[in-house]
Design a protein around this motif. Structure first.
Motif, PDB file in Angstrom:
ATOM      1  N   LEU A  24       0.859  -1.182   0.000  1.00  0.00           N
ATOM      2  CA  LEU A  24       0.000   0.000   0.000  1.00  0.00           C
ATOM      3  C   LEU A  24       0.895   1.232   0.000  1.00  0.00           C
ATOM      4  CD1 LEU A  24      -2.609  -1.218   2.614  1.00  0.00           C
ATOM      5  CD2 LEU A  24      -2.761  -1.321   0.127  1.00  0.00           C
ATOM      6  N   ILE A  25       0.641   2.122  -0.946  1.00  0.00           N
ATOM      7  CA  ILE A  25       1.501   3.275  -1.161  1.00  0.00           C
ATOM      8  C   ILE A  25       0.687   4.556  -1.008  1.00  0.00           C
ATOM      9  CG2 ILE A  25       3.026   4.433  -2.822  1.00  0.00           C
ATOM     10  CD1 ILE A  25       3.264   1.627  -4.203  1.00  0.00           C
ATOM     11  N   SER A  26       1.217   5.492  -0.273  1.00  0.00           N
ATOM     12  CA  SER A  26       0.575   6.789  -0.097  1.00  0.00           C
ATOM     13  C   SER A  26       0.639   7.597  -1.390  1.00  0.00           C
ATOM     14  CB  SER A  26       1.282   7.530   1.038  1.00  0.00           C
ATOM     15  OG  SER A  26       1.411   8.878   0.773  1.00  0.00           O
ATOM     16  N   SER A  27      -0.487   8.188  -1.779  1.00  0.00           N
ATOM     17  CA  SER A  27      -0.505   9.004  -3.000  1.00  0.00           C
ATOM     18  C   SER A  27       0.402  10.220  -2.871  1.00  0.00           C
ATOM     19  CB  SER A  27      -1.935   9.447  -3.331  1.00  0.00           C
ATOM     20  OG  SER A  27      -2.457  10.261  -2.291  1.00  0.00           O
ATOM     21  N   GLY A  58      -3.755   9.852   0.332  1.00  0.00           N
ATOM     22  CA  GLY A  58      -3.398  10.401   1.638  1.00  0.00           C
ATOM     23  C   GLY A  58      -1.905  10.559   1.788  1.00  0.00           C
ATOM     24  N   SER A  59      -1.514  10.998   2.969  1.00  0.00           N
ATOM     25  CA  SER A  59      -0.104  11.227   3.268  1.00  0.00           C
ATOM     26  C   SER A  59       0.543   9.934   3.743  1.00  0.00           C
ATOM     27  CB  SER A  59       0.022  12.297   4.356  1.00  0.00           C
ATOM     28  OG  SER A  59      -0.492  11.797   5.573  1.00  0.00           O
ATOM     29  N   HIS A  60       1.790  10.036   4.157  1.00  0.00           N
ATOM     30  CA  HIS A  60       2.535   8.875   4.625  1.00  0.00           C
ATOM     31  C   HIS A  60       1.821   8.179   5.788  1.00  0.00           C
ATOM     32  CE1 HIS A  60       6.054   6.390   5.289  1.00  0.00           C
ATOM     33  NE2 HIS A  60       5.986   6.676   6.566  1.00  0.00           N
ATOM     34  N   GLY A  61       1.065   8.914   6.564  1.00  0.00           N
ATOM     35  CA  GLY A  61       0.335   8.345   7.697  1.00  0.00           C
ATOM     36  C   GLY A  61      -1.081   7.916   7.347  1.00  0.00           C
ATOM     37  N   PHE A  62      -1.319   7.527   6.093  1.00  0.00           N
ATOM     38  CA  PHE A  62      -2.673   7.178   5.659  1.00  0.00           C
ATOM     39  C   PHE A  62      -3.284   6.036   6.464  1.00  0.00           C
ATOM     40  CE2 PHE A  62      -0.032   4.502   2.884  1.00  0.00           C
ATOM     41  CZ  PHE A  62      -0.646   3.276   3.019  1.00  0.00           C
ATOM     42  N   VAL A  67      -8.660   3.746   7.092  1.00  0.00           N
ATOM     43  CA  VAL A  67      -8.855   2.366   7.537  1.00  0.00           C
ATOM     44  C   VAL A  67      -9.747   1.593   6.566  1.00  0.00           C
ATOM     45  CG1 VAL A  67      -9.756   0.920   9.397  1.00  0.00           C
ATOM     46  CG2 VAL A  67      -8.457   2.986   9.938  1.00  0.00           C
ATOM     47  N   THR A  68     -10.811   2.207   6.095  1.00  0.00           N
ATOM     48  CA  THR A  68     -11.721   1.523   5.174  1.00  0.00           C
ATOM     49  C   THR A  68     -11.020   1.177   3.871  1.00  0.00           C
ATOM     50  OG1 THR A  68     -13.624   2.646   6.157  1.00  0.00           O
ATOM     51  CG2 THR A  68     -13.943   1.682   3.979  1.00  0.00           C
ATOM     52  N   ASP A  69     -10.244   2.108   3.316  1.00  0.00           N
ATOM     53  CA  ASP A  69      -9.507   1.843   2.073  1.00  0.00           C
ATOM     54  C   ASP A  69      -8.513   0.698   2.262  1.00  0.00           C
ATOM     55  OD1 ASP A  69     -10.811   3.927   0.771  1.00  0.00           O
ATOM     56  OD2 ASP A  69      -9.236   5.374   1.251  1.00  0.00           O
ATOM     57  N   ILE A  70      -7.832   0.693   3.379  1.00  0.00           N
ATOM     58  CA  ILE A  70      -6.850  -0.353   3.670  1.00  0.00           C
ATOM     59  C   ILE A  70      -7.557  -1.697   3.838  1.00  0.00           C
ATOM     60  CG2 ILE A  70      -5.181  -1.181   5.372  1.00  0.00           C
ATOM     61  CD1 ILE A  70      -4.538   1.849   5.859  1.00  0.00           C
ATOM     62  N   SER A  75      -8.854  -7.008   1.847  1.00  0.00           N
ATOM     63  CA  SER A  75      -9.874  -8.032   1.592  1.00  0.00           C
ATOM     64  C   SER A  75      -9.864  -8.472   0.135  1.00  0.00           C
ATOM     65  CB  SER A  75     -11.268  -7.509   1.949  1.00  0.00           C
ATOM     66  OG  SER A  75     -11.377  -7.309   3.326  1.00  0.00           O
ATOM     67  N   ASN A  76      -9.799  -7.521  -0.778  1.00  0.00           N
ATOM     68  CA  ASN A  76      -9.768  -7.849  -2.205  1.00  0.00           C
ATOM     69  C   ASN A  76      -8.522  -8.653  -2.562  1.00  0.00           C
ATOM     70  OD1 ASN A  76     -12.209  -6.558  -2.698  1.00  0.00           O
ATOM     71  ND2 ASN A  76     -11.230  -4.614  -3.178  1.00  0.00           N
ATOM     72  N   PHE A  77      -7.400  -8.278  -1.991  1.00  0.00           N
ATOM     73  CA  PHE A  77      -6.152  -8.996  -2.240  1.00  0.00           C
ATOM     74  C   PHE A  77      -6.237 -10.431  -1.728  1.00  0.00           C
ATOM     75  CE2 PHE A  77      -1.770 -10.132  -0.940  1.00  0.00           C
ATOM     76  CZ  PHE A  77      -1.168 -10.078  -2.204  1.00  0.00           C
TER      77      PHE A  77
END
Length: 82
Positions: A24-27, A58-62, A67-70, A75-77
């Motif tokens: 997961l990479i911060s935009s 989000g930033s580095h602290g996303f 939480v929902t995006d993560i 889950s999809n992965f």
């Protein structure tokens, strides 16, 4: 030991390609780091064919605010690899 020494040491470790990886990479981090996209692409290639990434807005602290995006990305992965 310097940051470059640490990076070189980690890059020399061979990661088992059969292990699935979701990165997961911060935009914001992706845009702020010079050659950020190329660095991420090289890292994914080093991790092998079972590695993929998703950019989270989000930033580095996303991880503190997205939480929902993560959760959705994870889950999809997991559905894909099972």
């Amino acid at each position: 030991m310097s940051l470059n020494d640490n990076v070189n040491e980690v890059n020399s470790v061979v990661f088992p390609s059969e292990i699935p990886v979701l990165k997961l990479i911060s935009s914001v981090s992706q845009k702020q780091v010079k050659d950020g996209e190329e660095i991420q692409k090289n890292h994914l290639n080093r991790l092998g064919a079972n590695a993929e990434s998703q950019i989270i807005d989000g930033s580095h602290g996303f991880y503190q605010t997205n939480v929902t995006d993560i959760s959705d990305a994870t889950s999809n992965f997991l559905k894909k690899i099972n």
